[in-house]
Design a protein around this motif. Structure first.
Motif, PDB file in Angstrom:
ATOM      1  N   THR A  72      97.439 -22.006   3.227  1.00 51.34           N
ATOM      2  CA  THR A  72      98.293 -23.163   2.936  1.00 51.34           C
ATOM      3  C   THR A  72      97.489 -24.341   2.392  1.00 51.34           C
ATOM      4  N   ARG A  73      96.172 -24.138   2.180  1.00 51.28           N
ATOM      5  CA  ARG A  73      95.291 -25.159   1.597  1.00 51.28           C
ATOM      6  C   ARG A  73      95.376 -26.464   2.391  1.00 51.28           C
ATOM      7  N   ARG A 114      99.838 -29.831 -15.582  1.00 48.87           N
ATOM      8  CA  ARG A 114     101.278 -29.937 -15.301  1.00 48.87           C
ATOM      9  C   ARG A 114     102.000 -30.434 -16.549  1.00 48.87           C
ATOM     10  N   PHE A 131     104.028 -20.660  -5.984  1.00 48.73           N
ATOM     11  CA  PHE A 131     103.212 -21.384  -4.982  1.00 48.73           C
ATOM     12  C   PHE A 131     103.530 -22.874  -5.116  1.00 48.73           C
ATOM     13  N   SER A 132     104.699 -23.262  -4.683  1.00 49.76           N
ATOM     14  CA  SER A 132     105.268 -24.532  -5.137  1.00 49.76           C
ATOM     15  C   SER A 132     104.708 -25.778  -4.466  1.00 49.76           C
ATOM     16  N   CYS A 133     104.285 -25.663  -3.203  1.00 49.16           N
ATOM     17  CA  CYS A 133     103.895 -26.825  -2.399  1.00 49.16           C
ATOM     18  C   CYS A 133     105.061 -27.824  -2.405  1.00 49.16           C
ATOM     19  N   GLN A 136     105.008 -29.713  -7.311  1.00 49.10           N
ATOM     20  CA  GLN A 136     104.195 -30.286  -8.394  1.00 49.10           C
ATOM     21  C   GLN A 136     104.549 -29.699  -9.761  1.00 49.10           C
ATOM     22  N   GLU A 153     107.722 -21.545  -1.411  1.00 50.59           N
ATOM     23  CA  GLU A 153     106.628 -22.144  -0.630  1.00 50.59           C
ATOM     24  C   GLU A 153     106.593 -21.514   0.762  1.00 50.59           C
ATOM     25  N   ASP A 181     106.925 -16.045   1.904  1.00 51.21           N
ATOM     26  CA  ASP A 181     105.790 -15.497   1.167  1.00 51.21           C
ATOM     27  C   ASP A 181     106.313 -14.987  -0.178  1.00 51.21           C
ATOM     28  N   ARG A 183     105.326 -12.911  -2.103  1.00 56.97           N
ATOM     29  CA  ARG A 183     105.251 -11.457  -2.287  1.00 56.97           C
ATOM     30  C   ARG A 183     106.503 -10.778  -1.737  1.00 56.97           C
ATOM     31  N   GLY A 197     100.480 -21.244  -9.299  1.00 54.50           N
ATOM     32  CA  GLY A 197      99.558 -22.359  -9.073  1.00 54.50           C
ATOM     33  C   GLY A 197      98.819 -22.222  -7.758  1.00 54.50           C
ATOM     34  N   TYR A 198      97.980 -21.208  -7.677  1.00 54.30           N
ATOM     35  CA  TYR A 198      97.184 -20.939  -6.468  1.00 54.30           C
ATOM     36  C   TYR A 198      95.854 -20.400  -6.968  1.00 54.30           C
ATOM     37  N   TYR A 205      98.262 -11.292  -6.654  1.00 52.15           N
ATOM     38  CA  TYR A 205      99.701 -11.592  -6.624  1.00 52.15           C
ATOM     39  C   TYR A 205     100.377 -11.254  -7.958  1.00 52.15           C
TER      40      TYR A 205
HETATM   41  C1  LIG Z   1      97.196 -25.957  -3.248  1.00 55.94           C
HETATM   42  S1  LIG Z   1      98.851 -25.719  -3.381  1.00 55.94           S
HETATM   43  C2  LIG Z   1      99.074 -25.805  -5.107  1.00 55.94           C
HETATM   44  C3  LIG Z   1     100.317 -26.531  -5.458  1.00 55.94           C
HETATM   45  C4  LIG Z   1     100.700 -26.476  -6.920  1.00 55.94           C
HETATM   46  N1  LIG Z   1     101.127 -25.130  -7.268  1.00 55.94           N
HETATM   47  C5  LIG Z   1      99.571 -26.927  -7.827  1.00 55.94           C
HETATM   48  O1  LIG Z   1      98.928 -26.054  -8.427  1.00 55.94           O
HETATM   49  O2  LIG Z   1      99.318 -28.134  -7.964  1.00 55.94           O
HETATM   50  C6  LIG Z   1      99.125 -23.975  -3.097  1.00 55.94           C
HETATM   51  C7  LIG Z   1     100.419 -23.781  -2.338  1.00 55.94           C
HETATM   52  O3  LIG Z   1     100.739 -22.380  -2.281  1.00 55.94           O
HETATM   53  C8  LIG Z   1     101.289 -22.097  -1.000  1.00 55.94           C
HETATM   54  N2  LIG Z   1     101.140 -20.655  -0.763  1.00 55.94           N
HETATM   55  C9  LIG Z   1     100.008 -19.974  -0.467  1.00 55.94           C
HETATM   56  N3  LIG Z   1     100.269 -18.660  -0.341  1.00 55.94           N
HETATM   57  C10 LIG Z   1     101.597 -18.494  -0.581  1.00 55.94           C
HETATM   58  C11 LIG Z   1     102.457 -17.357  -0.632  1.00 55.94           C
HETATM   59  N4  LIG Z   1     101.996 -16.134  -0.393  1.00 55.94           N
HETATM   60  N5  LIG Z   1     103.755 -17.541  -0.929  1.00 55.94           N
HETATM   61  C12 LIG Z   1     104.240 -18.796  -1.181  1.00 55.94           C
HETATM   62  N6  LIG Z   1     103.474 -19.915  -1.141  1.00 55.94           N
HETATM   63  C13 LIG Z   1     102.163 -19.766  -0.856  1.00 55.94           C
HETATM   64  C14 LIG Z   1     100.470 -22.977  -0.058  1.00 55.94           C
HETATM   65  O4  LIG Z   1     101.119 -23.192   1.170  1.00 55.94           O
HETATM   66  C15 LIG Z   1     100.313 -24.263  -0.895  1.00 55.94           C
HETATM   67  O5  LIG Z   1     101.340 -25.173  -0.635  1.00 55.94           O
END
Ligand SMILES: C[S@@+](CC[C@H](N)C(=O)[O-])C[C@H]1O[C@@H](n2cnc3c(N)ncnc32)[C@H](O)[C@@H]1O
Length: 276
Positions: A72-73, A114, A131-133, A136, A153, A181, A183, A197-198, A205
């Protein structure tokens, strides 16, 4: 006056010139995030107070206490001065984001990306942000074109802010949030475009992104931390994964930012075309 010069003059006689003072801070809403080196850390509360004086937009100052960790960073910051309420509103490109930057990562270094991505998206597209957080990418895209966006998210705290941000920006008609998740909860065969965005082993993935795009194919924007020397290997792997799922691929690479010594944050723009 530049921040470091300001601190140097305000702290003269207290902090010796041997100490390296920070050259800047990352401002998220009213919260300034400051990185200090090990030696300078002992002056954190004082630097915090001076930072509040330096810029009137700043109401809270936090210093980094460790690396960003886990799926979850989760960032590691400690409040050293100002308002203890660090939930804030950050405005970027006309989009408002509510978040707590002490609990969630909001990278200023991704701002240009972005904006670049938003310009690529056309009206009537169906986009999935895996990976929405706090939204963003999803909300920037939804602002720039008449699109349907699904934002996924996994972290419930980020998801709550995502829901709040969809409302705050009046995008309920265009953006759907899913908690889970990616996935497991990704929609299948619906998207013209997928944003990944991860940064950590994101290629693992990719099969789920390929299940998300429509059968004919689509665009996938896969972010990943990669040493420059490995870029061609990653492109070859992308081709292989796409082929396994029945797609040929054309990939172009963009450098987003430097991540750590020797490691860059890249985005791989993948055009996946059905081989059927
Ligand atoms: C660092 S943030 C990046 C936010 C945005 N995408 C960006 O690039 O600015 C990564 C986000 O992905 C989420 N995340 C990680 N693994 C995930 C998964 N398997 N499914 C959905 N969200 C996930 C994390 O909780 C975190 O909020």
């Amino acid at each position: 006056m530049r921040y470091r010069d300001f601190l140097r003059s305000e702290l003269s006689g207290i902090v010796s010139n041997d100490f390296i003072l920070p050259s800047g801070f990352h401002l998220v809403g009213h919260v300034a995030l400051v990185h200090l080196d090990f030696e300078t850390m002992r002056y954190a509360p004082l630097i915090g107070e001076k930072t509040l004086e330096y810029d009137k937009r700043i109401m809270s100052v936090a210093v980094r206490t460790g690396p960003t960790e886990g799926t979850t960073r989760l960032p590691s910051y400690e409040l050293v001065a100002g308002d203890g309420n660090t939930v804030t509103t950050h405005i970027e490109g006309g989009v408002e984001f509510r978040l707590d930057p002490l609990c969630l990562t909001f990278s200023g270094g991704n701002r240009k990306e972005r904006s670049r991505l938003s310009k690529l998206v056309k009206d009537d597209e169906v986009v999935v942000d895996m990976f929405s957080c706090v939204g963003q990418f999803a909300l920037h895209i939804a602002k720039s074109a008449k699109v349907e966006v699904t934002a996924i998210e996994i972290n419930p705290e980020a998801y709550q802010f995502l829901l709040e941000n969809i409302k705050l920006n009046e995008m309920e008609d265009r953006v759907i949030a899913l908690l889970g998740d990616c996935r497991e909860v990704h929609p299948k065969r619906t998207a013209s475009r997928v944003v990944m965005g991860y940064l950590h082993n994101t290629i693992e993935y990719l099969p789920f992104a390929l299940e998300t795009i429509v059968e004919d194919g689509g665009f996938i924007h896969m972010h990943m931390n990669v040493p420059e020397s490995k870029l061609t290997d990653i492109i070859a792997k992308i081709e292989q994964v796409c082929r396994n799922y029945g797609y040929s691929s054309i990939t172009s690479v963009h450098h987003v930012k430097n991540y750590s010594p020797g490691m860059g944050h890249y985005v791989f723009d993948i055009a996946a075309i059905s081989e059927a």
